[in-house]
Write a protein that holds these residues in place. Structure first.
Motif, PDB file in Angstrom:
ATOM      1  N   MET A   1     -18.458 -31.103  11.098  1.00 47.06           N
ATOM      2  CA  MET A   1     -17.233 -30.375  11.190  1.00 47.06           C
ATOM      3  C   MET A   1     -16.811 -29.880  13.224  1.00 47.06           C
ATOM      4  O   MET A   1     -17.072 -29.165  13.680  1.00 47.06           O
ATOM      5  N   THR A   2     -15.639 -30.819  13.334  1.00 48.09           N
ATOM      6  CA  THR A   2     -15.441 -29.860  14.764  1.00 48.09           C
ATOM      7  C   THR A   2     -14.035 -28.889  14.753  1.00 48.09           C
ATOM      8  O   THR A   2     -13.703 -29.190  14.119  1.00 48.09           O
ATOM      9  N   SER A   3     -14.343 -28.497  16.096  1.00 50.33           N
ATOM     10  CA  SER A   3     -13.647 -27.118  16.282  1.00 50.33           C
ATOM     11  C   SER A   3     -12.377 -27.687  16.394  1.00 50.33           C
ATOM     12  O   SER A   3     -11.541 -28.505  16.889  1.00 50.33           O
ATOM     13  N   PRO A   4     -10.882 -26.837  16.174  1.00 50.43           N
ATOM     14  CA  PRO A   4      -9.621 -27.306  16.693  1.00 50.43           C
ATOM     15  C   PRO A   4      -9.779 -27.520  18.456  1.00 50.43           C
ATOM     16  O   PRO A   4     -10.540 -26.403  18.653  1.00 50.43           O
ATOM     17  N   ILE A   5      -8.558 -28.211  18.538  1.00 54.55           N
ATOM     18  CA  ILE A   5      -8.475 -28.252  20.220  1.00 54.55           C
ATOM     19  C   ILE A   5      -8.283 -26.498  20.710  1.00 54.55           C
ATOM     20  O   ILE A   5      -7.018 -26.275  19.218  1.00 54.55           O
ATOM     21  N   PRO A   6      -8.430 -25.182  21.488  1.00 52.97           N
ATOM     22  CA  PRO A   6      -7.600 -24.428  21.834  1.00 52.97           C
ATOM     23  C   PRO A   6      -6.301 -24.580  22.079  1.00 52.97           C
ATOM     24  O   PRO A   6      -6.154 -25.580  22.911  1.00 52.97           O
ATOM     25  N   THR A   7      -5.545 -24.238  21.640  1.00 50.55           N
ATOM     26  CA  THR A   7      -3.926 -24.352  21.883  1.00 50.55           C
ATOM     27  C   THR A   7      -3.464 -24.451  23.055  1.00 50.55           C
ATOM     28  O   THR A   7      -2.453 -25.351  23.586  1.00 50.55           O
ATOM     29  N   ALA A   8      -4.201 -23.916  24.384  1.00 49.66           N
ATOM     30  CA  ALA A   8      -4.147 -23.919  26.101  1.00 49.66           C
ATOM     31  C   ALA A   8      -4.400 -25.776  26.077  1.00 49.66           C
ATOM     32  O   ALA A   8      -3.626 -26.382  26.839  1.00 49.66           O
ATOM     33  N   ASP A   9      -5.375 -26.086  25.673  1.00 51.94           N
ATOM     34  CA  ASP A   9      -6.349 -27.310  25.886  1.00 51.94           C
ATOM     35  C   ASP A   9      -5.418 -28.186  25.499  1.00 51.94           C
ATOM     36  O   ASP A   9      -4.876 -29.590  25.989  1.00 51.94           O
ATOM     37  N   LEU A  10      -4.747 -28.644  24.837  1.00 50.67           N
ATOM     38  CA  LEU A  10      -4.195 -28.850  23.337  1.00 50.67           C
ATOM     39  C   LEU A  10      -2.759 -29.196  24.297  1.00 50.67           C
ATOM     40  O   LEU A  10      -1.762 -30.416  24.347  1.00 50.67           O
TER      41      LEU A  10
END
Length: 134
Positions: A1-10
């Motif tokens: 399971m992959t973690s969501p991308i942090p909003t700053a990186d996204l």
């Protein structure tokens, strides 16, 4: 399971894709960051454009009116699913050859890994080319 991308990186990925698409005048690339049901506001006084097809149609005229585009964006600021950044976009008007220096801020809400709402607040200066940083 992959973690969501942090909003700053996204946010950085989305803004960079948006900016590169604008620079290369590639509407499909530029609009690839938007969710299907996204909302786009060009200015605080504009009517909201709803849905990816409407957003794509709005940006479709840009390659016919702009050339020699450069786009830069600053640091990404994050609050929850929202991010914002300052930007500078310089381009030449195809019809007149005049340079336009546009500067402002972009505010986005994300849903998944796409932009669900983008609000742009910007000012365009025509008739000169200011090459200083935003």
């Amino acid at each position: 399971m992959t973690s969501p991308i942090p909003t700053a990186d996204l946010g950085r990925q989305l803004v960079d894709t948006f900016g590169k698409g604008w620079e290369k005048l590639r509407v499909e690339s530029l609009t690839s960051i938007f969710a299907d049901d996204a909302v786009f506001l060009e200015t605080p006084f504009s009517q909201p454009i709803r849905g990816i097809e409407g957003i794509r149609a709005w940006w479709a005229d840009v390659p016919y009116h702009q050339s020699e585009v450069t786009f830069t964006a600053g640091e990404i600021f994050v609050v929850g699913p929202w991010f914002s950044t300052e930007f500078k976009c310089v381009f030449r008007r195809r019809r007149t050859g005049d340079w336009v220096d546009a500067r402002g801020a972009i505010f986005c809400e994300t849903s998944g890994e796409k932009v669900s709402e983008m609000r742009m607040y910007w000012h365009r200066f025509s008739g000169g080319r200011d090459t200083s940083k935003p």
